[in-house]
Design a protein around this motif. Sequence first.
Motif, PDB file in Angstrom:
ATOM      1  N   ILE A 294       0.839  -1.191   0.000  1.00 18.58           N
ATOM      2  CA  ILE A 294       0.000   0.000   0.000  1.00 18.58           C
ATOM      3  C   ILE A 294       0.877   1.245   0.000  1.00 18.58           C
ATOM      4  CG2 ILE A 294      -0.204  -0.122   2.519  1.00 18.58           C
ATOM      5  CD1 ILE A 294      -2.968   1.196   2.214  1.00 18.58           C
ATOM      6  N   THR A 295       0.475   2.208  -0.794  1.00 15.50           N
ATOM      7  CA  THR A 295       1.157   3.502  -0.852  1.00 15.50           C
ATOM      8  C   THR A 295       0.153   4.578  -0.491  1.00 15.50           C
ATOM      9  OG1 THR A 295       2.596   2.689  -2.625  1.00 15.50           O
ATOM     10  CG2 THR A 295       2.481   5.073  -2.301  1.00 15.50           C
ATOM     11  N   THR A 296       0.378   5.241   0.615  1.00 12.19           N
ATOM     12  CA  THR A 296      -0.560   6.257   1.075  1.00 12.19           C
ATOM     13  C   THR A 296       0.148   7.184   2.041  1.00 12.19           C
ATOM     14  OG1 THR A 296      -2.741   6.622   2.061  1.00 12.19           O
ATOM     15  CG2 THR A 296      -1.382   4.902   3.035  1.00 12.19           C
ATOM     16  N   ALA A 297      -0.534   8.209   2.453  1.00  6.57           N
ATOM     17  CA  ALA A 297      -0.011   9.164   3.431  1.00  6.57           C
ATOM     18  C   ALA A 297      -1.199   9.746   4.180  1.00  6.57           C
ATOM     19  CB  ALA A 297       0.780  10.281   2.735  1.00  6.57           C
ATOM     20  N   GLY A 298      -0.964  10.079   5.448  1.00  5.75           N
ATOM     21  CA  GLY A 298      -2.012  10.695   6.238  1.00  5.75           C
ATOM     22  C   GLY A 298      -2.765   9.737   7.129  1.00  5.75           C
ATOM     23  N   VAL A 299      -2.518   8.444   7.002  1.00  2.71           N
ATOM     24  CA  VAL A 299      -3.151   7.445   7.865  1.00  2.71           C
ATOM     25  C   VAL A 299      -2.074   6.462   8.316  1.00  2.71           C
ATOM     26  CG1 VAL A 299      -5.462   7.598   6.877  1.00  2.71           C
ATOM     27  CG2 VAL A 299      -3.791   6.080   5.850  1.00  2.71           C
ATOM     28  N   ASP A 300      -2.273   5.864   9.475  1.00  3.23           N
ATOM     29  CA  ASP A 300      -1.271   4.928   9.990  1.00  3.23           C
ATOM     30  C   ASP A 300      -1.837   3.530  10.205  1.00  3.23           C
ATOM     31  OD1 ASP A 300      -2.900   5.483  12.103  1.00  3.23           O
ATOM     32  OD2 ASP A 300      -1.305   5.585  13.596  1.00  3.23           O
ATOM     33  N   ARG A 301      -3.073   3.277   9.779  1.00  2.00           N
ATOM     34  CA  ARG A 301      -3.667   1.960   9.960  1.00  2.00           C
ATOM     35  C   ARG A 301      -4.394   1.531   8.690  1.00  2.00           C
ATOM     36  NH1 ARG A 301      -4.077   0.778  15.705  1.00  2.00           N
ATOM     37  NH2 ARG A 301      -3.476   2.642  16.893  1.00  2.00           N
ATOM     38  N   VAL A 302      -4.277   0.244   8.373  1.00  2.00           N
ATOM     39  CA  VAL A 302      -4.997  -0.367   7.260  1.00  2.00           C
ATOM     40  C   VAL A 302      -5.987  -1.364   7.843  1.00  2.00           C
ATOM     41  CG1 VAL A 302      -4.814  -1.690   5.128  1.00  2.00           C
ATOM     42  CG2 VAL A 302      -2.994  -0.114   5.771  1.00  2.00           C
ATOM     43  N   ARG A 303      -7.225  -1.252   7.450  1.00  2.00           N
ATOM     44  CA  ARG A 303      -8.284  -2.083   7.999  1.00  2.00           C
ATOM     45  C   ARG A 303      -8.600  -3.231   7.038  1.00  2.00           C
ATOM     46  NH1 ARG A 303     -12.513  -0.407  11.500  1.00  2.00           N
ATOM     47  NH2 ARG A 303     -11.683   1.697  11.207  1.00  2.00           N
ATOM     48  N   LEU A 304      -8.700  -4.427   7.595  1.00  2.24           N
ATOM     49  CA  LEU A 304      -9.179  -5.576   6.834  1.00  2.24           C
ATOM     50  C   LEU A 304     -10.618  -5.907   7.200  1.00  2.24           C
ATOM     51  CD1 LEU A 304      -6.100  -8.005   6.823  1.00  2.24           C
ATOM     52  CD2 LEU A 304      -7.045  -6.750   4.893  1.00  2.24           C
ATOM     53  N   SER A 390     -15.305  -1.294   6.545  1.00  2.00           N
ATOM     54  CA  SER A 390     -14.570  -2.414   5.957  1.00  2.00           C
ATOM     55  C   SER A 390     -15.242  -2.842   4.665  1.00  2.00           C
ATOM     56  CB  SER A 390     -14.500  -3.593   6.926  1.00  2.00           C
ATOM     57  OG  SER A 390     -15.793  -4.095   7.191  1.00  2.00           O
ATOM     58  N   GLY A 391     -14.451  -3.452   3.784  1.00  2.00           N
ATOM     59  CA  GLY A 391     -14.962  -3.882   2.490  1.00  2.00           C
ATOM     60  C   GLY A 391     -14.573  -5.315   2.193  1.00  2.00           C
ATOM     61  N   ILE A 392     -15.360  -5.944   1.331  1.00  2.00           N
ATOM     62  CA  ILE A 392     -15.078  -7.298   0.879  1.00  2.00           C
ATOM     63  C   ILE A 392     -15.238  -7.346  -0.629  1.00  2.00           C
ATOM     64  CG2 ILE A 392     -15.852  -8.363   3.039  1.00  2.00           C
ATOM     65  CD1 ILE A 392     -18.456  -9.094   1.624  1.00  2.00           C
ATOM     66  N   ASP A 393     -14.635  -8.350  -1.245  1.00  2.64           N
ATOM     67  CA  ASP A 393     -14.801  -8.560  -2.676  1.00  2.64           C
ATOM     68  C   ASP A 393     -15.040 -10.046  -2.904  1.00  2.64           C
ATOM     69  OD1 ASP A 393     -14.433  -8.765  -5.578  1.00  2.64           O
ATOM     70  OD2 ASP A 393     -13.674  -6.720  -5.402  1.00  2.64           O
ATOM     71  N   ILE A 394     -16.214 -10.386  -3.419  1.00  3.40           N
ATOM     72  CA  ILE A 394     -16.583 -11.787  -3.612  1.00  3.40           C
ATOM     73  C   ILE A 394     -16.381 -12.227  -5.050  1.00  3.40           C
ATOM     74  CG2 ILE A 394     -18.234 -11.728  -1.720  1.00  3.40           C
ATOM     75  CD1 ILE A 394     -20.446 -11.451  -3.761  1.00  3.40           C
ATOM     76  N   SER A 395     -15.733 -11.385  -5.853  1.00  3.78           N
ATOM     77  CA  SER A 395     -15.459 -11.768  -7.226  1.00  3.78           C
ATOM     78  C   SER A 395     -14.442 -12.893  -7.256  1.00  3.78           C
ATOM     79  CB  SER A 395     -14.933 -10.561  -8.014  1.00  3.78           C
ATOM     80  OG  SER A 395     -14.454 -10.955  -9.281  1.00  3.78           O
ATOM     81  N   PRO A 396     -14.611 -13.892  -8.128  1.00  9.10           N
ATOM     82  CA  PRO A 396     -13.644 -14.993  -8.186  1.00  9.10           C
ATOM     83  C   PRO A 396     -12.272 -14.572  -8.680  1.00  9.10           C
ATOM     84  CG  PRO A 396     -15.244 -15.185  -9.954  1.00  9.10           C
ATOM     85  CD  PRO A 396     -15.743 -14.096  -9.045  1.00  9.10           C
ATOM     86  N   VAL A 397     -12.161 -13.390  -9.279  1.00  8.09           N
ATOM     87  CA  VAL A 397     -10.855 -12.945  -9.783  1.00  8.09           C
ATOM     88  C   VAL A 397     -10.115 -12.096  -8.765  1.00  8.09           C
ATOM     89  CG1 VAL A 397     -11.593 -13.037 -12.178  1.00  8.09           C
ATOM     90  CG2 VAL A 397     -11.932 -10.937 -10.889  1.00  8.09           C
ATOM     91  N   TYR A 398     -10.727 -11.856  -7.600  1.00 10.08           N
ATOM     92  CA  TYR A 398     -10.038 -11.068  -6.573  1.00 10.08           C
ATOM     93  C   TYR A 398      -8.974 -11.932  -5.914  1.00 10.08           C
ATOM     94  CZ  TYR A 398      -9.172  -8.549  -2.211  1.00 10.08           C
ATOM     95  OH  TYR A 398      -8.570  -7.912  -1.161  1.00 10.08           O
ATOM     96  N   GLY A 399      -7.747 -11.383  -5.821  1.00 14.47           N
ATOM     97  CA  GLY A 399      -6.655 -12.129  -5.210  1.00 14.47           C
ATOM     98  C   GLY A 399      -5.328 -11.572  -5.652  1.00 14.47           C
ATOM     99  N   ALA A 400      -4.335 -12.438  -5.735  1.00 18.03           N
ATOM    100  CA  ALA A 400      -2.983 -12.013  -6.081  1.00 18.03           C
ATOM    101  C   ALA A 400      -2.978 -11.242  -7.396  1.00 18.03           C
ATOM    102  CB  ALA A 400      -2.064 -13.226  -6.174  1.00 18.03           C
ATOM    103  N   GLY A 401      -2.355 -10.067  -7.384  1.00 17.57           N
ATOM    104  CA  GLY A 401      -2.259  -9.234  -8.568  1.00 17.57           C
ATOM    105  C   GLY A 401      -3.329  -8.177  -8.679  1.00 17.57           C
ATOM    106  N   THR A 402      -4.383  -8.255  -7.891  1.00 24.44           N
ATOM    107  CA  THR A 402      -5.428  -7.234  -7.931  1.00 24.44           C
ATOM    108  C   THR A 402      -4.872  -5.898  -7.444  1.00 24.44           C
ATOM    109  OG1 THR A 402      -7.177  -8.854  -7.536  1.00 24.44           O
ATOM    110  CG2 THR A 402      -7.690  -6.561  -7.052  1.00 24.44           C
ATOM    111  N   SER A 403      -5.153  -4.855  -8.180  1.00 21.95           N
ATOM    112  CA  SER A 403      -4.697  -3.515  -7.786  1.00 21.95           C
ATOM    113  C   SER A 403      -5.859  -2.540  -7.888  1.00 21.95           C
ATOM    114  CB  SER A 403      -3.533  -3.052  -8.674  1.00 21.95           C
ATOM    115  OG  SER A 403      -3.924  -2.990 -10.031  1.00 21.95           O
TER     116      SER A 403
END
Length: 801
Positions: A294-304, A390-403
């Motif tokens: 992740i590349t960001t600024a202004g926040v110090d936490r990433v939520r799953l 929080s968010g989820i993605d139920i698409s079968p193509v979500y995973g490694a390489g998703t940007s």
Amino acid sequence: MRPAMVVGTAAFMVVAAAVGAIGMWPIYEDPWFLVMAAAAIALSIGIGSIALARSWMWWRTAIAFATVFVVAGVPLAVPAVLTDPSQIPAALIGVLSAPVTGPNNLLTLELPLGTYQATLAPAFLVLLLAPGAALAIGARRSRWWGLAAPIALTPATFAIVFGATTATAGILAAVPIPGLREALIGIASCSTVLLWMLWRAVMVRRLALREAGGIRQRPARRAAMGRAAIGTSMLLIAVVAAVSITPVLTALHPRTVPRSASEPIIRLAQEASPLSTYRAMFAADTADEVLFEITTAGVDRVRLATLAFYDGQLARVTDPAARINDPATAYTRLPSARLVGGDGVRADVVIGEYSGLWVPTVGTVAAIAFDGPDRAALADGFFYDAAAGSGIDISPVYGAGTSYTLRAAAPASMELSEATPPRSAPTLDETIVPESLTQWIRLQEAGSAGAGLADLVDRLRQRGYLSHALETPPPGTGWVAYLGDYTFAPSRAGHSTDRIDALFTALVNRQTQLPDATDAELVAAAGDDEQFAVAAAMIADQLGFPSRIVVGARLQAEDGSATGVPPCEDGTCRGRNITAWLEVQDVSGTWIPVDVTPQHEIPMDAVVDERRDPENATDVESERAEVVKPPEADPADADPRTSDDPESEADLSSLVLGVQIAGSILLVLAILLGPLAVIVAVKAWRRRRRRRAALPAERILGGWDEWVDATIDSGGPLPATRTRTEIVEAVGGADDARALAMIADHASFADESPQDEEATAFWQLVDRERERLGEAGSWRDRVRATLSLRSLRRGRRDRRP
């Protein structure tokens, strides 16, 4: 039909459609919606007027509406094609499937929808069909004109049914009456239709009087003014009553629409609690895996994931006592930018080896844009819970390489010591909270409010001891290698009430044995964020603070608060960087993050040299723990996205997508052509029943009825009171037709009954006459006769003279 009747009916239908469009505005809230609505209403009135002027049959009018819906719907309902023609195929599929998939899309997307994909198509369909169909039916002088009233109310009904689950606060900020918009839209729509019905009744009566011989009724102006005054008074009373009663009903009963019970059926129920699988992140094979960057600024936490509910066994995302689509934890799609306060933040995320359905987010998400060729599928599969963040993605193509790129608002900041609890009593059931926890709180003699909670959480962390495993990891490997001079202590996984009770029982026993000891001497409970987050949440509940557990990662921790679980390195988050923290809510509504990771510098078996040994020495054995292997994994808990053959999975998803597209198109065609097929099937069944009647006389009379129906469908006159011979003469008097009339009269009135051979020969004549009728006209006439409803509408008493 008189032009005045057409123009007047068109005017009323335009007003009714415009009222419905105003009601639809909160669903979309985009300027393009106004363009689409105006164009749809104009096209609808145009089609209805042409159908009246040319006396089109219903099926020809339906074809005209369907053609305009497809042709005009692509640019009007999917305006993205105007700037990106490459989206025309997808837009066409979206428009064609809108009658089938549109309602589900409207109910599973977060409002407002804007111009997201083809979500405008259902509204375009309603605004295109309703006013024109109501005009074509209501302006005719037929017994079916009353059907125009419910059709005209369809746009307003659409606005109410597919609206938000909460009534709007008011049309203007100066009129903050809950539900006022909905009440006024309903009143305006019903009033418009009612006024049209009254106006039409007056117009029909006047036309009937004129056609009867030029009779003109002397206008009774005084009586007309009286009726108008009474009608106006009743309307005003209805408006005042609705405005007065609506807020009360809104307060007593929550607004229930299909959106309330039709949120997306997602895989949350099948997913294990993110907290129960927390320790898997620290296994030897996953601790160093790059989960996401992740590349960001202004926040110090990433939520799953955000877990706001606890039932004594697991911390959960959804309320175990409610449905998965409960509005309190509803995950909805994010079609367009949301209006959020706070400072804007951008985050660019690339998913690595992470295989869950949770989408890393920061702050309060306003918009998300996926990259790559699968961006449309990923956007369709993304759901967001705005309350939990929080968010989820139920698409079968979500995973490694998703940007993807996030645009969010940075969360508000507040010190825990300054927080005020919103309530005065705990909400967790007494059977869930262990007695050892409340006993430990009493032993601390800490303060109340935010300062007391901060003190209690700090003591809990200082007297706990970090451990991610029950079995000693190999030296220099796994999470132990990153803690420096660390002494391993086994700890049991889980966060049930029993596990939390064991944690606080150890703390209470140590403090009872050493009442004057320091925090360093009171270290007695081993565990990690899984146990300590639940323990801190229970403490917060006892002090009156709503709380929730967040599983995610720290991006920076300059204050040294994340020493046990280090923050991500330059935005690269690995398994060993995943942590859990608590969020407690202040009376102002602000959520305050609270770290709960226990310390790891002072082991539990530290020796206190200053304390005197007991006079009666006893043998002391070191704490031991027997390793219990976990049960074999249940295949039902496996991630359905996991596959040993990625290529076959991709092929299967493509096949499923193709089947869905083909099925949608076939279903749309079935909806459009289904009524026509039903008419053909009903006539075929009627002809077969008549041909196979039990008695020859019944078959002959049924054959006569079949010939009469064929004649009527071809444009011939209704039998009324004519004899069979008169009917034949009225339609041209063909020889075969005269023979049919004579044989039918003989079967009806002769003393002797006809034989089977006579009935068979009669039906041969009927078939020959039907062929003659078809050959007499063009192919259009044959299609019109096949689909005509005239023969189906005539009553039984008109069938046989």
